[in-house]
Motif scaffolding. Structure first.
Motif, short mmCIF file in Angstrom:
data_model
loop_
_atom_site.label_atom_id
_atom_site.label_comp_id
_atom_site.label_asym_id
_atom_site.label_seq_id
_atom_site.Cartn_x
_atom_site.Cartn_y
_atom_site.Cartn_z
N VAL A 211 1.24 -12.73 -61.56
CA VAL A 211 1.52 -14.02 -60.91
C VAL A 211 2.82 -13.96 -60.10
CG1 VAL A 211 0.25 -15.36 -62.63
CG2 VAL A 211 2.69 -14.97 -62.96
N THR A 212 3.77 -13.14 -60.57
CA THR A 212 5.03 -13.02 -59.84
C THR A 212 4.84 -12.23 -58.55
OG1 THR A 212 6.22 -13.08 -61.95
CG2 THR A 212 7.44 -12.32 -60.04
N VAL A 213 4.05 -11.17 -58.60
CA VAL A 213 3.75 -10.41 -57.38
C VAL A 213 3.07 -11.31 -56.36
CG1 VAL A 213 2.30 -8.57 -56.42
CG2 VAL A 213 3.68 -8.13 -58.46
N THR A 214 2.08 -12.09 -56.81
CA THR A 214 1.35 -12.99 -55.91
C THR A 214 2.29 -14.01 -55.29
OG1 THR A 214 -0.68 -12.75 -57.19
CG2 THR A 214 -0.51 -14.69 -55.77
N ARG A 215 3.16 -14.61 -56.09
CA ARG A 215 4.12 -15.60 -55.58
C ARG A 215 5.07 -14.99 -54.57
NH1 ARG A 215 9.51 -17.12 -58.66
NH2 ARG A 215 9.84 -15.02 -57.83
N ASP A 216 5.64 -13.82 -54.92
CA ASP A 216 6.63 -13.20 -54.04
C ASP A 216 6.01 -12.78 -52.71
OD1 ASP A 216 8.40 -13.62 -56.06
OD2 ASP A 216 8.74 -11.51 -56.54
N LEU A 217 4.77 -12.34 -52.74
CA LEU A 217 4.09 -11.98 -51.49
C LEU A 217 3.82 -13.21 -50.63
CD1 LEU A 217 1.62 -9.23 -52.76
CD2 LEU A 217 3.65 -8.91 -51.33
N GLN A 218 3.50 -14.31 -51.27
CA GLN A 218 3.31 -15.56 -50.52
C GLN A 218 4.62 -15.97 -49.84
OE1 GLN A 218 1.72 -18.01 -53.72
NE2 GLN A 218 -0.29 -18.03 -52.73
N LEU A 219 5.73 -15.84 -50.55
CA LEU A 219 7.03 -16.18 -49.97
C LEU A 219 7.38 -15.23 -48.83
CD1 LEU A 219 8.99 -16.95 -53.26
CD2 LEU A 219 8.25 -18.60 -51.54
N LEU A 220 7.05 -13.94 -49.00
CA LEU A 220 7.32 -12.97 -47.95
C LEU A 220 6.51 -13.28 -46.68
CD1 LEU A 220 8.84 -10.31 -47.28
CD2 LEU A 220 6.80 -9.09 -48.07
N ARG A 221 5.27 -13.71 -46.86
CA ARG A 221 4.46 -14.11 -45.70
C ARG A 221 5.12 -15.28 -44.95
NH1 ARG A 221 0.30 -13.42 -49.68
NH2 ARG A 221 -0.92 -11.54 -49.24
N TYR A 222 5.75 -16.15 -45.69
CA TYR A 222 6.37 -17.34 -45.12
C TYR A 222 7.70 -17.03 -44.42
CZ TYR A 222 8.52 -22.00 -44.94
OH TYR A 222 9.14 -23.16 -44.53
N THR A 223 8.51 -16.18 -45.07
CA THR A 223 9.87 -15.96 -44.59
C THR A 223 10.02 -14.74 -43.69
OG1 THR A 223 10.47 -14.59 -46.50
CG2 THR A 223 10.84 -16.97 -46.69
N GLY A 224 9.18 -13.73 -43.90
CA GLY A 224 9.45 -12.43 -43.31
C GLY A 224 10.53 -11.72 -44.11
N GLY A 225 11.01 -10.59 -43.59
CA GLY A 225 12.02 -9.83 -44.30
C GLY A 225 11.41 -8.63 -45.00
N LYS A 226 12.23 -8.01 -45.86
CA LYS A 226 11.81 -6.79 -46.55
C LYS A 226 11.90 -7.01 -48.06
CE LYS A 226 14.60 -3.81 -44.54
NZ LYS A 226 15.17 -2.52 -44.08
N LEU A 227 10.81 -6.72 -48.75
CA LEU A 227 10.75 -6.92 -50.19
C LEU A 227 10.26 -5.64 -50.86
CD1 LEU A 227 10.77 -8.73 -52.75
CD2 LEU A 227 8.44 -9.43 -52.15
N HIS A 228 10.94 -5.28 -51.93
CA HIS A 228 10.57 -4.10 -52.72
C HIS A 228 10.37 -4.53 -54.18
CE1 HIS A 228 10.53 0.20 -53.83
NE2 HIS A 228 11.14 -0.21 -54.93
N PHE A 229 9.21 -4.21 -54.73
CA PHE A 229 8.94 -4.50 -56.14
C PHE A 229 9.37 -3.31 -57.00
CE2 PHE A 229 5.66 -7.32 -54.20
CZ PHE A 229 6.08 -8.51 -54.77
N SER A 230 10.16 -3.60 -58.03
CA SER A 230 10.63 -2.56 -58.94
C SER A 230 9.77 -2.51 -60.20
CB SER A 230 12.09 -2.82 -59.35
OG SER A 230 12.93 -2.81 -58.22
N LEU A 231 9.41 -1.30 -60.61
CA LEU A 231 8.74 -1.07 -61.90
C LEU A 231 7.43 -1.84 -62.03
CD1 LEU A 231 11.79 -1.14 -64.36
CD2 LEU A 231 10.84 0.81 -63.13
#
Length: 421
Positions: A211-231
């Motif tokens: 659920v956290t991956v899904t949420r963070d990807l939704q936010l990334l679609r909205y904001t742009g930028g660079k996101l890296h998921f750890s572990l």
């Protein structure tokens, strides 16, 4: 000082000598010759199976200094890193105090100047890594922070995540987040499944990551930028990140090299050395991790090095702290368990982490600074508590036979060979 690497197989796609066996002469920290001819040197390194690559980079390690030096200090971490073949290591900010000021960044950089490994400070995203108020990330970036993360504290608030992604775009910074919904993992001890039920332990559901991956990807679609998921650790997380990459989002991810070494069914019950976060999950999750590494969905392999002192581990399972040491065994564990071609494995230890963190490319060519890892992918060995360089001993790999080992490093003009050489 002149050092000759005799008949070393080169793994460096950026080099014209990639996959060739050549003699390499290093003089005063600079590559002076690559070719078939013998060269005069003060020290000659020759060994059957000798291979050399760009220095390995770890994107996820914990050092207790300052404040928790009894778990690991910077000297012991450097020794463990070099023994594992790493020349550059990203440090989590979860020290005491948290790495959230320019002086804290400077402290890390200054402390590592004389060491054979470069420590890359990560700045905290929020004050005290508490998930509320943003730190002065622009100032931290100017001071030398190469990435931003709350480390062992996953960002929980969507509003904080959104603001951080927007803020970091002002200097093209990268946000690292461990995907975990902490309300769903509260008091969890191991992967939620049949094994946890059978052992009577509260489970850590895969859903908490998904659920956290899904949420963070939704936010990334909205904001742009660079996101890296750890572990990352679940099949659903791999699938979601794969889809996001296909969409063109600037998302990357890493996995601990040990994540597929065990499953919740194969760990030693109640042995706290198998207690990690995220936990060892199901066989299906392990298979998805391996597939994600092969198809490029997972960009980076990390050590996930979290040293814990004896008092934190020699307890009942539900009271023990999470984490294992893995800097010295990261390559060997990955090479032994992940079924990944050697070239692809090395890419996830060299090229990809440098690209994500914005570090200079390392090329094996005459005139270039020597930032090299020496290794043998064929030898077998057994790590032991007696021989570890870490201050802590929390490893499930002691006494296990592993394939492939780092032999030494050359970095900052310093040659360090492992005890086994």
């Amino acid at each position: 000082m002149k050092v000759l690497l005799r008949a070393a197989t080169i793994y460096n796609p950026q080099s014209e000598f990639h996959l060739q066996q050549q003699n390499i002469l290093i003089e005063n920290g600079t590559i002076a010759y690559i070719g078939p001819d013998e060269q005069h040197a003060d020290k000659v390194i020759a060994r059957d199976g000798l291979c050399v690559s760009a220095g390995w980079v770890d994107m996820h390690a914990f050092a207790g200094e300052p404040g928790l030096e009894y778990k690991e200090d910077l000297e012991s971490l450097a020794a463990a890193a070099v023994a594992g073949g790493f020349t550059e290591v990203l440090l989590l900010p979860n020290t005491e105090p948290v790495v959230q000021t320019k002086s804290a960044i400077s402290y890390i950089k200054n402390r590592s100047q004389s060491l054979p490994v470069t420590f890359l400070p990560a700045g905290a995203v929020t004050v005290e890594a508490a998930g509320k108020d943003l730190t002065e990330m622009i100032d931290l970036h100017r001071a030398g922070a190469v990435a931003f993360t709350d480390g062992t504290h996953p960002l929980q608030g969507a509003d904080v995540m959104l603001k951080a992604l927007q803020y970091l775009q002002t200097f093209n910074g990268v946000l690292l987040n461990k995907p975990e919904h902490t309300r769903l993992t509260e008091n969890g001890q191991m992967h939620e499944g049949e094994a946890s039920t059978r052992l009577g332990m509260k489970g850590i559901p895969a859903l908490a990551e998904e659920v956290t991956v899904t949420r963070d990807l939704q936010l990334l679609r909205y904001t742009g930028g660079k996101l890296h998921f750890s572990l990352i650790s679940t099949a659903a997380a791999v699938a979601s990140i794969r889809k996001a990459k296909e969409e063109g989002l600037e998302v990357t991810c890493d996995v601990a090299s040990y994540q597929a070494a065990f499953t919740d069914e194969t760990i030693e019950p109640f042995d706290t050395n198998y207690k990690v976060a995220p936990p060892f999950r199901s066989a299906a999750d392990a298979a998805a991790i391996k597939e994600g590494l092969k198809d490029g969905t997972i960009d980076v392999l990390v050590s996930g090095h979290v040293p814990q002192d004896v008092e934190a581990k020699k307890l009942e399972f539900d009271l023990a702290e999470f984490g294992i040491i893995n800097l010295e065994t990261a390559f060997a564990v990955a090479h032994t368990t992940l079924e990944l071609p050697l070239g692809a494995l090395l890419e996830k230890l060299t090229t990809n982490p440098r690209r994500i963190l914005g570090l200079p490319e390392v090329r094996l060519a005459v005139g270039e600074a020597a930032n090299l890892t020496l290794f043998n992918p064929h030898i077998t060995w057994e790590p032991t508590a007696e021989n570890t360089k870490s201050k802590s001993y929390n490893s499930p790999f002691f006494g296990q036979q592993l394939k492939g080992r780092a032999l030494g490093t050359i970095h900052r003009g310093q040659l360090v060979l492992n005890d086994s050489f």
